[in-house]
Scaffold this active site. Structure first.
Site, PDB file in Angstrom:
ATOM      1  N   TYR A 105       0.855  -1.199   0.000  1.00  0.00           N
ATOM      2  CA  TYR A 105       0.000   0.000   0.000  1.00  0.00           C
ATOM      3  C   TYR A 105       0.882   1.237   0.000  1.00  0.00           C
ATOM      4  CZ  TYR A 105      -5.004  -0.509   0.060  1.00  0.00           C
ATOM      5  OH  TYR A 105      -6.292  -0.677  -0.329  1.00  0.00           O
ATOM      6  N   GLU A 128      -0.546   4.841  -0.512  1.00  0.00           N
ATOM      7  CA  GLU A 128      -1.348   6.044  -0.799  1.00  0.00           C
ATOM      8  C   GLU A 128      -0.493   7.287  -0.611  1.00  0.00           C
ATOM      9  OE1 GLU A 128      -4.856   5.797   1.615  1.00  0.00           O
ATOM     10  OE2 GLU A 128      -5.820   4.372   0.268  1.00  0.00           O
ATOM     11  N   ASP A 130      -6.205  13.770 -25.068  1.00  0.00           N
ATOM     12  CA  ASP A 130      -6.158  12.371 -24.652  1.00  0.00           C
ATOM     13  C   ASP A 130      -5.479  11.611 -25.786  1.00  0.00           C
ATOM     14  OD1 ASP A 130      -6.600   9.696 -24.196  1.00  0.00           O
ATOM     15  OD2 ASP A 130      -8.693   9.925 -23.600  1.00  0.00           O
ATOM     16  N   THR A 155      -3.349   6.271 -22.059  1.00  0.00           N
ATOM     17  CA  THR A 155      -3.181   4.933 -21.512  1.00  0.00           C
ATOM     18  C   THR A 155      -1.720   4.546 -21.769  1.00  0.00           C
ATOM     19  OG1 THR A 155      -3.901   4.016 -23.622  1.00  0.00           O
ATOM     20  CG2 THR A 155      -5.552   4.143 -21.874  1.00  0.00           C
ATOM     21  N   LYS A 169      -1.305   0.854 -25.281  1.00  0.00           N
ATOM     22  CA  LYS A 169      -1.645   0.774 -26.718  1.00  0.00           C
ATOM     23  C   LYS A 169      -0.343   0.874 -27.514  1.00  0.00           C
ATOM     24  CE  LYS A 169      -6.407   2.309 -26.075  1.00  0.00           C
ATOM     25  NZ  LYS A 169      -6.623   3.026 -24.815  1.00  0.00           N
ATOM     26  N   ARG A 218      -1.358  -2.316 -18.774  1.00  0.00           N
ATOM     27  CA  ARG A 218      -2.657  -1.646 -18.845  1.00  0.00           C
ATOM     28  C   ARG A 218      -2.707  -0.571 -17.756  1.00  0.00           C
ATOM     29  NH1 ARG A 218      -7.027  -2.931 -21.635  1.00  0.00           N
ATOM     30  NH2 ARG A 218      -5.667  -4.376 -22.719  1.00  0.00           N
TER      31      ARG A 218
HETATM   32  N1  DSN Z   1     -11.870   0.911 -25.910  1.00  0.00           N
HETATM   33  C1  DSN Z   1     -10.563   1.434 -26.254  1.00  0.00           C
HETATM   34  C2  DSN Z   1     -10.281   1.240 -27.698  1.00  0.00           C
HETATM   35  O1  DSN Z   1     -10.379   0.127 -28.156  1.00  0.00           O
HETATM   36  O2  DSN Z   1      -9.943   2.165 -28.415  1.00  0.00           O
HETATM   37  C3  DSN Z   1     -10.465   2.806 -25.862  1.00  0.00           C
HETATM   38  O3  DSN Z   1     -10.722   2.893 -24.502  1.00  0.00           O
END
Ligand code: DSN
Length: 425
Positions: free
Chosen positions: A47, A49, A193, A219, A222, A228
């Site tokens: 933990y 925080e 974003d 994120t 990707k 993730r």
């Molecule tokens: N759902 C994701 C995507 O496939 O682009 C984005 O959050």
């Protein structure tokens, strides 16, 4: 020693699925062995925080160093002045930003979900559309390109507090400078974003949002190819527009506001095992080889887009600048839906997702389009020649949706080609 056979047998099945098929979901990738090793580490037990050096728990001296490394590497990767690596996901990062800079009921302006935007950019079924007042811009019907004129007109008439740019299925680069200009005119903050193209932006292969946008979220799994998760960054200090509950031109106070909006605003304990894996991924992305991967992702997407166009498929906006493309199937066959395409390709172990096209007439469960992306296959080692084969196999499947013996042949071809490109080479 593994006792939970039920789960580990299923994990092995998923490994087989990922190994034997073509992964063309634009938001997916293959994280490296060392990213996964960090994710599966004993750091999950801790933990922590708070932030490095300012925790609510004892025993944080090691995770402090790990989280600080993640922050420092991320800042170096994007040339950011400030970063928070704790958001559990991109949606959590966006929630924290909105909690930090908006009051409930404030107007926001985002890219329409049905034109390629994201749920968290104001969709009525999401917190962003429920807690704030959403307005939208989209793409032009004739070109498939962002309609900047409508964006500007809507910003002037609705005077949003936050303009959000970035997308889930838009294949072109963004004019961040133009969006910032209208934001300054109406007193809005700009949030970019960059969840989808962040790995390409990090290596200078697309326009840099940090120069123009007040806040940038992403994120990490990707094109960035990490675990993730989510991140928030700010590129520089800025003259804060009027009407926002943040201090003027003060990065330190602004970052404190965003740190507080992540924890305790929207999250509890950070996932230090994931933060360690983020640090590993940022380290990988800082290497020169990552730029070669990024360039190949784009080349592969452009080859795939051209090959699909040559076979009669219409790409929204006519092509791609990044890692993905949105295909309007109606140009090939008016009766071929995204749902049928996804199911048919699934039978061949080619994984894609059905996707609405701008000005869609079918339901989101059926759709007229599919989205294809090249990050995962590029990580696996696919290059231009393989992308031509991929296009051929996709087209063959989509022109033989009822012919199970042809679909079986395609599945075998997919498996044979996949075998030459092991995961985590
Ligand atoms: N759902 C994701 C995507 O496939 O682009 C984005 O959050």
């Amino acid at each position: 020693m593994v006792n939970d056979k039920a789960i580990f047998v299923l994990i092995d099945s998923e490994l087989t699925r990922q190994t034997n098929g073509f992964e063309l979901i634009a938001s997916e990738n293959y994280a490296s062995d060392q990213v996964m090793r960090a994710m599966g580490s004993i750091l999950t037990n801790k933990y922590a925080e708070g932030l490095p050096g300012k925790r609510y728990y004892g025993g944080c001296e090691v995770v402090d160093q790990i989280e600080q490394l993640a922050i420092d590497r991320l800042k170096a990767l994007f040339g950011a002045e400030w970063a928070n690596v704790q958001p559990h996901s991109g949606a959590q990062a966006n929630a924290a930003v909105m909690l930090g800079v908006l009051n409930s009921g404030d107007s926001i302006l985002g890219f329409d979900l049905s034109h390629g935007g994201h749920l968290t950019h104001g969709s009525p079924v999401n917190f962003s559309g429920k807690l704030y007042k959403p307005h939208f811009y989209g793409v032009k019907q004739d070109t498939g390109l962002i309609d900047y004129e409508t964006l500007e007109e809507t910003a002037r008439s609705k005077r949003p507090k936050l303009i959000i740019c970035g997308a889930s299925s838009y294949s072109r680069d963004w004019n961040y400078e133009r969006i910032r200009r209208v934001a300054d005119e109406v007193g809005a903050l700009v949030l970019a974003d960059i969840s989808h193209p962040s790995g390409l932006i990090a290596k200078g292969l697309l326009n840099d949002p940090l120069k123009h946008c007040h806040i940038v979220t992403s994120t990490t799994h990707k094109t960035l190819r990490g675990p993730r998760g989510g991140i928030i960054m700010m590129g520089e200090d800025f003259e804060n527009p009027f009407g926002i509950k943040t201090p003027k031109g003060d990065l330190k106070k602004m970052s404190a506001l965003l740190d507080g909006a992540v924890f305790p605003g929207t999250q509890g304990g950070p996932l230090e095992h994931i933060i360690a894996a983020k640090a590993v991924a940022f380290g990988e992305a800082l290497s020169p080889e990552f730029k070669d991967y990024g360039k190949q992702v784009i080349t592969n997407a452009q080859v795939l887009a051209n090959e699909m166009t040559d076979r009669g498929y219409s790409i929204i906006s006519g092509g791609t600048d990044n890692h993905l493309m949105l295909i309007d199937l109606r140009s090939k066959n008016a009766h071929l839906t995204g749902k049928l395409a996804e199911e048919t390709l699934g039978k061949c172990h080619i994984t894609i997702n059905k996707n609405t096209v701008p000005f869609e007439e079918r339901s989101p469960f059926v759709t007229s389009g599919i989205r294809l992306g090249t990050p995962a296959l590029t990580t696996r080692g696919f290059k231009e020649n393989e992308m031509q084969i991929v296009a051929d196999l996709i087209d063959r499947a989509l022109t033989n949706t009822e012919n199970n013996s042809i679909l079986k042949e395609i599945r075998n071809d997919v498996k044979s080609l996949s075998e030459g490109y092991p995961l985590h080479a």
